[in-house]
Write a protein that holds these residues in place. Structure first.
Motif, PDB file in Angstrom:
ATOM      1  N   UNK A 126       0.836  -1.206   0.000  1.00  0.00           N
ATOM      2  CA  UNK A 126       0.000   0.000   0.000  1.00  0.00           C
ATOM      3  C   UNK A 126       0.872   1.258   0.000  1.00  0.00           C
ATOM      4  N   UNK A 127       1.947   1.239   0.775  1.00  0.00           N
ATOM      5  CA  UNK A 127       2.867   2.380   0.830  1.00  0.00           C
ATOM      6  C   UNK A 127       3.460   2.669  -0.548  1.00  0.00           C
ATOM      7  N   UNK A 128       3.922   1.625  -1.229  1.00  0.00           N
ATOM      8  CA  UNK A 128       4.510   1.795  -2.556  1.00  0.00           C
ATOM      9  C   UNK A 128       3.491   2.389  -3.525  1.00  0.00           C
ATOM     10  N   UNK A 129       2.292   1.848  -3.507  1.00  0.00           N
ATOM     11  CA  UNK A 129       1.249   2.319  -4.417  1.00  0.00           C
ATOM     12  C   UNK A 129       0.871   3.770  -4.124  1.00  0.00           C
ATOM     13  N   UNK A 130       0.666   4.107  -2.853  1.00  0.00           N
ATOM     14  CA  UNK A 130       0.267   5.465  -2.480  1.00  0.00           C
ATOM     15  C   UNK A 130       1.317   6.506  -2.858  1.00  0.00           C
ATOM     16  N   UNK A 131       2.564   6.099  -2.875  1.00  0.00           N
ATOM     17  CA  UNK A 131       3.649   7.046  -3.147  1.00  0.00           C
ATOM     18  C   UNK A 131       4.184   6.977  -4.571  1.00  0.00           C
ATOM     19  N   UNK A 132       3.562   6.171  -5.426  1.00  0.00           N
ATOM     20  CA  UNK A 132       3.983   6.078  -6.817  1.00  0.00           C
ATOM     21  C   UNK A 132       5.351   5.442  -6.989  1.00  0.00           C
ATOM     22  N   UNK A 133       5.703   4.564  -6.061  1.00  0.00           N
ATOM     23  CA  UNK A 133       7.002   3.882  -6.110  1.00  0.00           C
ATOM     24  C   UNK A 133       6.818   2.549  -6.817  1.00  0.00           C
ATOM     25  N   UNK A 134       7.676   2.277  -7.799  1.00  0.00           N
ATOM     26  CA  UNK A 134       7.608   0.981  -8.475  1.00  0.00           C
ATOM     27  C   UNK A 134       8.821   0.152  -8.067  1.00  0.00           C
ATOM     28  N   UNK A 135       8.600  -1.155  -7.974  1.00  0.00           N
ATOM     29  CA  UNK A 135       9.670  -2.036  -7.526  1.00  0.00           C
ATOM     30  C   UNK A 135       9.587  -3.359  -8.271  1.00  0.00           C
ATOM     31  N   UNK A 136      10.752  -3.818  -8.749  1.00  0.00           N
ATOM     32  CA  UNK A 136      10.880  -5.147  -9.343  1.00  0.00           C
ATOM     33  C   UNK A 136      11.795  -5.950  -8.438  1.00  0.00           C
ATOM     34  N   UNK A 137      11.415  -7.178  -8.151  1.00  0.00           N
ATOM     35  CA  UNK A 137      12.236  -8.035  -7.283  1.00  0.00           C
ATOM     36  C   UNK A 137      12.489  -9.361  -7.985  1.00  0.00           C
ATOM     37  N   UNK A 138      13.744  -9.793  -7.924  1.00  0.00           N
ATOM     38  CA  UNK A 138      14.123 -11.094  -8.462  1.00  0.00           C
ATOM     39  C   UNK A 138      15.095 -11.757  -7.498  1.00  0.00           C
ATOM     40  N   UNK A 139      15.138 -13.070  -7.550  1.00  0.00           N
ATOM     41  CA  UNK A 139      16.051 -13.834  -6.703  1.00  0.00           C
ATOM     42  C   UNK A 139      17.054 -14.518  -7.620  1.00  0.00           C
ATOM     43  N   UNK A 140      18.328 -14.373  -7.291  1.00  0.00           N
ATOM     44  CA  UNK A 140      19.410 -14.911  -8.107  1.00  0.00           C
ATOM     45  C   UNK A 140      20.272 -15.858  -7.282  1.00  0.00           C
ATOM     46  N   UNK A 141      20.839 -16.819  -7.944  1.00  0.00           N
ATOM     47  CA  UNK A 141      21.813 -17.732  -7.333  1.00  0.00           C
ATOM     48  C   UNK A 141      23.181 -17.085  -7.481  1.00  0.00           C
ATOM     49  N   UNK A 142      23.955 -17.056  -6.413  1.00  0.00           N
ATOM     50  CA  UNK A 142      25.298 -16.480  -6.473  1.00  0.00           C
ATOM     51  C   UNK A 142      26.246 -17.406  -7.236  1.00  0.00           C
ATOM     52  N   UNK A 143      27.174 -16.818  -7.979  1.00  0.00           N
ATOM     53  CA  UNK A 143      28.140 -17.560  -8.760  1.00  0.00           C
ATOM     54  C   UNK A 143      29.538 -17.071  -8.366  1.00  0.00           C
ATOM     55  N   UNK A 144      30.429 -17.995  -8.079  1.00  0.00           N
ATOM     56  CA  UNK A 144      31.814 -17.645  -7.761  1.00  0.00           C
ATOM     57  C   UNK A 144      32.692 -17.929  -8.958  1.00  0.00           C
ATOM     58  N   UNK A 145      33.661 -17.081  -9.170  1.00  0.00           N
ATOM     59  CA  UNK A 145      34.612 -17.296 -10.279  1.00  0.00           C
ATOM     60  C   UNK A 145      35.884 -17.903  -9.737  1.00  0.00           C
TER      61      UNK A 145
END
Length: 145
Positions: A126-145
């Motif tokens: 509700x906070x994000x919507x009321x304030x016009x804030x957009x958010x994209x969330x993704x989950x990634x697997x960490x990779x070591x070199x």
């Protein structure tokens, strides 16, 4: 003349085939090297891409600080990074990266965060919507070199 033309076409075809074979051979070596150099770990990263209008930056920063402080106290927490970019119009683009030692710790922390926000009276969607804030969330697997 006809025989010379056929010979030239044959030679060009062979050269092109050899070049293509060489490219595939190099690509295979590159893929092999990439596999050898990179190891997928159990660590996971939650990466958020957030766009915040200028008028909502202060309110967002307050909520974000609460969330970060809560995250840092959770078992399995590894680190938190923030990257930001301010536009000419004063809006803010933020990328956050929260790294967890494994997916189970991340899932456990999500439940705790949700409960802590509820206890603090924060309804983030509700906070994000009321304030016009957009958010994209993704989950990634960490990779070591």
């Amino acid at each position: 003349m006809k025989k010379t033309l056929k010979t030239i076409i044959l030679i060009v075809s062979i050269l092109m085939a050899m070049k293509t074979f060489g490219q595939h051979k190099n690509q295979f070596k590159m893929e092999q090297n990439n596999r050898e150099e990179h190891t997928v770990t159990e660590q996971v990263a939650v990466i958020d891409k957030i766009s915040i209008p200028q008028k909502a930056i202060a309110a967002y920063s307050e909520k974000s600080l609460f969330i970060r402080n809560t995250l840092r106290q959770q078992p399995g927490f590894v680190k938190y990074e923030i990257f930001q970019q301010k536009s000419d119009s004063g809006n803010l683009r933020v990328i956050t990266v929260a790294i967890w030692s494994d997916r189970q710790y991340m899932d456990d922390a999500r439940l705790v965060i949700r409960e802590e926000m509820q206890n603090a009276g924060i309804n983030m969607p509700a906070f994000l919507e009321q304030n016009g804030i957009s958010m994209e969330r993704d989950i990634y697997q960490a990779v070591e070199e």
